[in-house]
Design an enzyme around this catalytic site. Sequence first.
Site, PDB file in Angstrom:
ATOM      1  N   CYS A  79       0.509  -1.285  -0.085  1.00  0.00           N
ATOM      2  CA  CYS A  79       0.047   0.134   0.161  1.00  0.00           C
ATOM      3  C   CYS A  79       0.856   1.133  -0.210  1.00  0.00           C
ATOM      4  CB  CYS A  79      -0.985   0.342   1.431  1.00  0.00           C
ATOM      5  SG  CYS A  79      -2.119   1.254   1.091  1.00  0.00           S
ATOM      6  N   HIS A 167      -3.307  -5.668   0.776  1.00  0.00           N
ATOM      7  CA  HIS A 167      -3.110  -5.652   1.640  1.00  0.00           C
ATOM      8  C   HIS A 167      -3.306  -7.614   2.252  1.00  0.00           C
ATOM      9  CE1 HIS A 167      -2.821  -1.749   3.933  1.00  0.00           C
ATOM     10  NE2 HIS A 167      -3.858  -0.858   3.549  1.00  0.00           N
ATOM     11  N   GLU A 169      -2.176  -8.986   4.536  1.00  0.00           N
ATOM     12  CA  GLU A 169      -2.684  -9.355   5.411  1.00  0.00           C
ATOM     13  C   GLU A 169      -3.684  -9.729   6.476  1.00  0.00           C
ATOM     14  OE1 GLU A 169      -1.386  -4.535   5.707  1.00  0.00           O
ATOM     15  OE2 GLU A 169      -1.155  -6.750   4.336  1.00  0.00           O
ATOM     16  N   GLY A 223      -1.700 -15.826  34.610  1.00  0.00           N
ATOM     17  CA  GLY A 223      -1.926 -15.802  33.004  1.00  0.00           C
ATOM     18  C   GLY A 223      -0.920 -16.853  32.459  1.00  0.00           C
ATOM     19  N   SER A 227       3.463 -17.222  33.363  1.00  0.00           N
ATOM     20  CA  SER A 227       3.680 -18.439  33.582  1.00  0.00           C
ATOM     21  C   SER A 227       4.258 -19.477  32.813  1.00  0.00           C
ATOM     22  CB  SER A 227       2.263 -19.368  33.561  1.00  0.00           C
ATOM     23  OG  SER A 227       1.346 -19.193  34.185  1.00  0.00           O
TER      24      SER A 227
END
Length: 509
Positions: A79, A167, A169, A223, A227
């Site tokens: 782009c 785009h 993606e 979380g 961890s």
Amino acid sequence: MQEKIIILDFGSQYTQLIARRVRELNVYCEIHPFNHLPQFDDTVKGVILSGSPYSVRQDDAPQIDFKSLEQKFPVLGVCYGAQYIAQHSGGEVKPSSIREYGRANLQFIANDNVLMKNISPASQVWMSHGDTIYSTPDNFEIIASTDTVKVAAYHVAGTNTYGIQFHPEVTHSTEGKQLLENFLVDICGCKQDWNPDAFVETTIAELKAKLGDDKVVLGLSGGVDSSVAAVLLHHAIGKNLHCIFVDNGLLRKNEFEAVLDSYKHMGLNVRGIDAKDRFLSQLAGVKDPEQKRKIIGRVFIEVFDDAAHEVQDVKWLGQGTIYPDVIESVSVKGPSATIKSHHNVGGLPDYMKLKIVEPLNTLFKDEVRKVGKALGIDPLILGRHPFPGPGLAIRILGDITPEKVAILQEADAIYTNNLKESGWYDKVWQAGAIFLPVQSVGVMGDERTYEHVICLRAVGSLDGMTADWSHLPYELLAKISNEIINNVKGINRVVYDISSKPPATIEWE
């Protein structure tokens, strides 16, 4: 050394998505602002120039010396990146007669060009631009067009430089991943050997070399990020890792005991600290959400610092920082406007004098889960929904009292258990109950009641940047509502939040 792709960020909302797609193709990549260039060493296999909210015609538009890059590496402009290359090579970029935004179909494809290999006729792509490349230099070969955009993709003859106006993606570009793979593998020569197992092996070796016999202290939250960071560090330094898990009184029902037990079964050297009274006393009477966050952050640092000082000769602080946090801190425009205060350990005071080690700071959230799986971490921990650092403090609107915490814990437990039993827990990205600062009239038996309201929230998302409310079945919502009202004293009404992000945030505070 790990080969990589460099993505130069010109400020596009899709830049992180480019990185995610590249990594899904098992190629390691890094995002760097166009105005903070990295070292382009021998590990770099190619460069992608992102889109941008700017027009290349603006005086203050982002500038980059792409000529020096294309002499060394394959370059793909997306782009804005494509328009920039075209204009600075002698082409002409003008405002579009009709702004191109949304789905389009490729009408012409040069399938003999390696970038367009295996791209289907009439392939759907996603356009998002206000400018158009009107003319290109003689050595630019047009390799794709739509019915309204003649230069939808081009190749600079005699080079490995390419530009695409759409785009690849975003999922709306149905063969965008194929196009990216063509660039990464066929043009850049990437081996596609970056995967969770490779990351684990490399990272543990790097941590061993970096930390040696030093001690590390790490604050666990229960979380995913903290961890996985803890287990990686544990594999590298064993008992020299000292984990601290603080009960701030704002966790979910029985969470402190359950998570502490699971950590100990994982072999972690972890200490649990009951600081409920200390947090709740400091929060008494506070209603403003930003004040709540700041108080919780301050008290956490105080509690954590006290515990860290009990570890002799500690030199490092371990953190579960992930890549989006890093990208945000060095973004094109600097850190974005503060919507909410950062809720992790974050800015530790200078007096702690600890060096920082962040083993996950190159990973996205979904990659952290894959690494956790490769490490053999309990799926119950890896599959846990995101939970805010301030905990239930920002799910209790208004002031916080032990009674409100207890009510919300009970309601939240009923909600979560029903989601798990029905199979919906793993279908939503995040769910939680919110205690609203209102009371409503109800009838229980023959008595009039005037009690509290609980709101249920459940959303689907990839990374929390955007989110849609989850369409839970009416029958399930009815069951949850009945159980909460019948079993949680003080609640006589349950409502469901059907707001998406944007405009609403996932959490209410």
